[in-house]
Design an enzyme around this catalytic site. Structure first.
Site, PDB file in Angstrom:
ATOM      1  N   HIS A 150       0.853  -1.262  -0.001  1.00 27.48           N
ATOM      2  CA  HIS A 150      -0.051   0.144  -0.006  1.00 27.48           C
ATOM      3  C   HIS A 150       0.818   1.250   0.115  1.00 27.48           C
ATOM      4  CE1 HIS A 150      -3.448   2.613   1.641  1.00 27.48           C
ATOM      5  NE2 HIS A 150      -2.407   3.435   2.069  1.00 27.48           N
ATOM      6  N   GLU A 151       1.850   1.257   0.806  1.00 26.39           N
ATOM      7  CA  GLU A 151       2.399   2.594   1.057  1.00 26.39           C
ATOM      8  C   GLU A 151       3.429   2.790   0.194  1.00 26.39           C
ATOM      9  OE1 GLU A 151       1.918   4.767   3.005  1.00 26.39           O
ATOM     10  OE2 GLU A 151       0.504   3.394   4.666  1.00 26.39           O
ATOM     11  N   HIS A 162       2.191   4.216  -3.079  1.00 21.71           N
ATOM     12  CA  HIS A 162       1.857   5.728  -2.968  1.00 21.71           C
ATOM     13  C   HIS A 162       3.012   6.564  -3.624  1.00 21.71           C
ATOM     14  CE1 HIS A 162      -1.421   6.697  -0.540  1.00 21.71           C
ATOM     15  NE2 HIS A 162      -0.948   6.082   0.385  1.00 21.71           N
ATOM     16  N   GLU A 207      -5.856   6.755  -2.364  1.00 18.96           N
ATOM     17  CA  GLU A 207      -5.884   5.960  -1.208  1.00 18.96           C
ATOM     18  C   GLU A 207      -6.293   4.421  -1.888  1.00 18.96           C
ATOM     19  OE1 GLU A 207      -5.079   5.190   1.848  1.00 18.96           O
ATOM     20  OE2 GLU A 207      -3.758   6.767   1.549  1.00 18.96           O
ATOM     21  N   HIS A 231      -9.175   8.206   3.385  1.00 20.24           N
ATOM     22  CA  HIS A 231      -9.087   6.855   3.880  1.00 20.24           C
ATOM     23  C   HIS A 231     -10.629   6.240   3.511  1.00 20.24           C
ATOM     24  CE1 HIS A 231      -5.361   8.383   5.460  1.00 20.24           C
ATOM     25  NE2 HIS A 231      -4.892   6.883   5.021  1.00 20.24           N
TER      26      HIS A 231
END
Length: 536
Positions: A351-352, A355, A375, A439
């Site tokens: 996920h991170e 980004h 997100e 989110h």
């Protein structure tokens, strides 16, 4: 958003591109260029086309295009992503993507701002010092507001850097503005680096963007179990650094971010109390993310430049979070409550780091509907990395952060099949969804992706039970997660721009599905049906 070109403009661009290709052609006897060399050549080609493309698009004399990224299809078609300047000033929300045929003809253009860019002048009413002071004051004014309920609230402001003059066009109303970065800390201990855009005449805040993007609440590792790691040997010592994946490494935030070393190349024991165990999770998660993007889409690292990211574990004390920071190209993990629950699960890593992929491609603004799409993109590919790794200790699913147990009752942070099960995320679009925390507004796209991949209704997948509703009562038959991910990735890298909203995301994913599988194919029609099922 597209703009048709005149035949003369198309021919002009075609001729210039053909010339560039002839100049760059390698001798027949030369060895094949590496992936990095091919990318460098493509970026150089796009850079060389910036001026003629600007002329072909009819941009004003003060406007310039600056290449950001470029993608080439197997048939030779190119997708050239440009940022824009006006009078030498960066235009925020002025990015565009030029879609060229293999021969160089411009087929279409997708723009973040579709109007005519003009300003009465480039002299601001406020000075840079005044703008920086006002931006700092705007952030300082939020200290303590709902801090007891919102851990993302600002608890400390350390100061601001110099304000830089820009043109703000993201809201469709171009004006002179200042961009200022204000440093501080959030209530949960996360560093804060807020990038504010303020009106150069009034000082009004036009946009805020938090650069430390978090998944709140998101060898032998704590979460990944027993895995194989690629490390680097230096004399008799091993480093947690992977030369085969762009030298990505993992360091100890509690020791100045020093890269982990070991004497026997056996790392961690699976217990959070062992300082190496969380590092195993982080290093493996970074490797799995690299491998997923490379083996699935041919992407050579987060920025597609062959450079690996840095991971840092054991950040802060009782820090219940994890974040990506594009400025340091690094991923940081806290150890959770009691410093015994590190947030190093593999879907959090995917996920991170996604980004970073989004920042390097579409650059989706981290607020409003584009922020929700930002997100959701990370949730989608974090989930896909989890499926790709297929770990026995972390059975792949369509839940986010289920290994972390941050709710204290064994439930995930977010659900893709029915996002509202978390009590805050949105299952479908409505006119005010852009005002919701990103989110939670991401739920619309997460739900779309699940429906596209797996379909609606009750079912058990990989031992996990799901029941996905539709807002219009329709029944959706999924096309499979791999096809769904391929469509989303192409939309992200070829069609999304910084201001893409849900309506534009529907258009972009339909274009992507048409490119990959054909217009009116089952995949194309299912994309349309899945968006309709979430009221987009």
């Amino acid at each position: 958003m597209k703009r048709k070109l005149t035949a003369g403009a198309v021919l002009s661009a075609t001729a210039l591109l053909a010339g560039a290709i002839q100049v760059a052609a390698a001798p027949a006897q030369a060895s094949a260029p590496s992936v990095a060399q091919q990318r460098d050549a493509l970026i150089a080609l796009a850079d060389g086309q910036a001026a003629p493309v600007a002329a072909a698009l009819g941009l004003g004399g003060q406007e310039r295009l600056v290449v950001k990224d470029a993608v080439v299809d197997t048939n030779g078609d190119r997708h050239l992503r440009y940022e824009r300047t006006f009078g030498g000033l960066p235009v925020l929300g002025g990015d565009l993507i030029v879609h060229q045929r293999a021969g160089g003809a411009i087929a279409s253009v997708d723009r973040a701002f579709d109007g005519r860019l003009s300003l009465p002048g480039l002299s601001p009413k406020l000075s840079a010092d005044q703008a920086a002071a006002q931006a700092t004051g705007a952030v300082r004014a939020t200290i303590g507001i709902a801090a007891d309920q919102d851990e993302s609230a600002i608890s400390r402001v350390d100061g601001a850097g110099a304000a830089t003059l820009v043109v703000w066009a993201a809201d469709g109303n171009p004006r002179l503005a200042y961009q200022t970065v204000v440093q501080g800390q959030r209530a949960d201990g996360t560093p804060s680096s807020q990038r504010l855009v303020t009106d150069a005449a009034s000082g009004a805040v036009l946009s805020t963007h938090e650069e430390f993007q978090t998944a709140t609440g998101s060898g032998k590792g704590v979460h990944v179990g027993s895995v194989t790691l690629t490390t680097t040997q230096s004399g008799s010592t091993y480093q947690l650094k992977d030369a085969s994946r762009g030298n990505q490494s993992t360091g100890n935030a509690a020791s100045g971010n020093a890269v982990f070393t070991d004497a026997d190349n056996v790392w961690g024991n699976g217990l959070a109390s062992n300082v190496q165990s969380a590092a195993v999770d982080a290093q493996f998660g970074a490797g799995a993310t690299w491998d997923y993007y490379k083996n699935t889409f041919g992407r050579n690292g987060i920025k597609n430049n062959g450079v690996g990211a840095t991971s840092r574990v054991h950040y802060g004390t009782n820090y219940v979070n994890a974040f990506w920071n594009d400025a340091c190209f690094c991923m940081t993990y806290g150890d959770g409550a009691g410093n015994t629950h590190p947030l190093t699960a593999i879907d959090v890593a995917g996920h991170e780091m996604t980004h970073g992929v989004t920042a390097a491609t579409a650059g989706l603004v981290y607020s409003g509907e584009s922020g929700g799409l930002n997100e959701a993109t990370s949730d989608i590919f974090g989930t896909m990395v989890e499926w790709y790794a297929n770990l026995p200790g972390d059975v792949p699913d369509y839940w986010i952060g289920e290994k972390l147990n941050l709710n204290g009752n064994g439930t995930p942070l977010r659900y893709m099949d029915k996002p509202s099960k978390d009590g805050a995320s949105k299952d479908s679009w409505y006119s005010g969804v852009g005002n919701v925390d990103v989110h939670y507004s991401s739920g619309v796209a997460n739900h779309f992706f699940y429906l596209l991949a797996e379909g609606s209704g009750a079912k058990t997948i990989n031992g996990v039970s799901y029941n996905s509703p539709t807002s219009n009562g329709s029944t959706i038959v999924g096309i499979g997660r791999n096809k769904a991910a391929a469509i989303w990735y192409r939309a992200l890298t070829v069609y999304f721009v910084s201001t893409t909203n849900y309506k534009a995301a529907r258009t972009a994913t339909l274009k992507a599905a048409g490119d990959l599988y054909g217009v009116n194919s089952t995949e194309y029609n299912t994309v349309a049906a899945a968006w309709s099922a979430v009221n987009v």
